[in-house]
Write a protein that holds these residues in place. Sequence first.
Motif, short mmCIF file in Angstrom:
data_model
loop_
_atom_site.label_atom_id
_atom_site.label_comp_id
_atom_site.label_asym_id
_atom_site.label_seq_id
_atom_site.Cartn_x
_atom_site.Cartn_y
_atom_site.Cartn_z
N GLU A 107 -3.83 5.89 -1.95
CA GLU A 107 -2.38 5.88 -2.08
C GLU A 107 -1.78 6.85 -1.06
N ILE A 128 1.87 8.57 0.11
CA ILE A 128 3.26 8.78 -0.28
C ILE A 128 4.13 8.76 0.96
N HIS A 140 7.76 9.47 2.53
CA HIS A 140 8.93 10.32 2.28
C HIS A 140 9.88 10.19 3.46
N ARG A 188 4.29 11.66 5.50
CA ARG A 188 3.30 11.02 4.65
C ARG A 188 2.41 12.09 4.01
N SER A 207 -0.64 12.46 -1.91
CA SER A 207 -0.34 12.43 -3.35
C SER A 207 1.08 12.93 -3.59
N LYS A 208 1.60 12.66 -4.79
CA LYS A 208 2.91 13.19 -5.16
C LYS A 208 2.87 14.71 -5.25
N ASP A 211 11.53 8.16 -1.68
CA ASP A 211 10.08 8.33 -1.75
C ASP A 211 9.46 7.12 -2.43
N TRP A 212 8.34 6.65 -1.89
CA TRP A 212 7.62 5.57 -2.56
C TRP A 212 6.13 5.66 -2.29
N VAL A 213 5.36 4.95 -3.10
CA VAL A 213 3.91 4.93 -2.97
C VAL A 213 3.49 3.71 -2.17
#
Length: 263
Positions: free
Chosen positions: A47, A49, A51, A107, A110-111, A142-144
Motif C-alpha cells: 500500500e 499513501i 498525499h 508518497r 503507511s498512514k 490523501d488516499w491509499v
Amino acid sequence: MSMLSLKATRPHFSSPFPLHFQSPNRRPASHLSFLKMSTAAAAPPPETIEHIVLFKVKETAEPSRVQSMLSSLNALVSLDPVLHLSAAPIHRLKSSPIPFTHLLHCRYSSKDGLKAYAVHPSHVAAVKERVLPVCDDVMAVDWVARDLLGPVVPPPGSAVRLSFLKLKEGSAAEAKDEILRVIGGVKENFEEIQQLTVGENFSPERAKGYSIASLAVFPGVGEIDSMDAKGELVSSEKDKVREHLESVIVLDFVVPSSQSASL
C-alpha cells in the motif's frame, strides 16, 4: 482522465497542516540522493499513501518568497517517512473552482508515515514560516494506492494529471464504487498512461468536500496532450460518471528535477 469544470464554489482558507510537534528522525542530507534512488528502483510497498496539497499563492506574494516556499517544501524529502516528495508550480489548471497555483505530491508506505511527516518539526516550521505567509488557500487530499505498478518515485520530467471529484449530496455508495471502478479502468483505454492510482480520500476535514482522487503519470506533457486529443474517447469516459458529480478539479504538473524544484 480529465473532467468537465462545474459551478465554482467560494474559496475558504483553512490550514490542512497540524501545527504541533513530535520528533521522528531526519536523514542526513549527504545520504539523500542514494536513498531516494534506491527507493525509486525498489518494489513499491503493498500500500502506498498518496498525499497531495494544493496551494493558491497570493497575487501579491514576492517571487523570492514563493521560491523559498518551494525550496523549503522540497527539502522535506530528507525526512524518514517520505518515499517521494516534489513541490512545483502547476503546469496547467484545466478545471477548478479555485485558482490553485502550486502543489506538493508525497508518497509514504503507511498512514503512520504520513502522520509522522505531518508533525515533524521541520515540516511544521516550513508550513508556518514559508507556506502560510504567502498562501491564501490550501487544500489537501490523501488516499491509499494499492498494488502500485511502476516506480515509487516518478522520473523527473514526467507529467502528472491529478483529478479530484466532489460527488453530489446524497449520492449512494454504489455511485462512489462505480466512479472508482470507471477511473481505475481508464489506463486500459489510454496507452499514454504509465502509472495510475485512484482512491477514496481519508482526510475529509482538509479536502473541501472532494472525496475521490486519481493520479496518472505520463512520460511527458506531450503524452497528456495526445490523450486529450482523443476527444470522443475522453468524452465517453466522462459521460460514465458525469451525473454523479457536483464539482471537479483537474490539473497537470511536471515532476521537477532536484535542480529546478525551487523555480
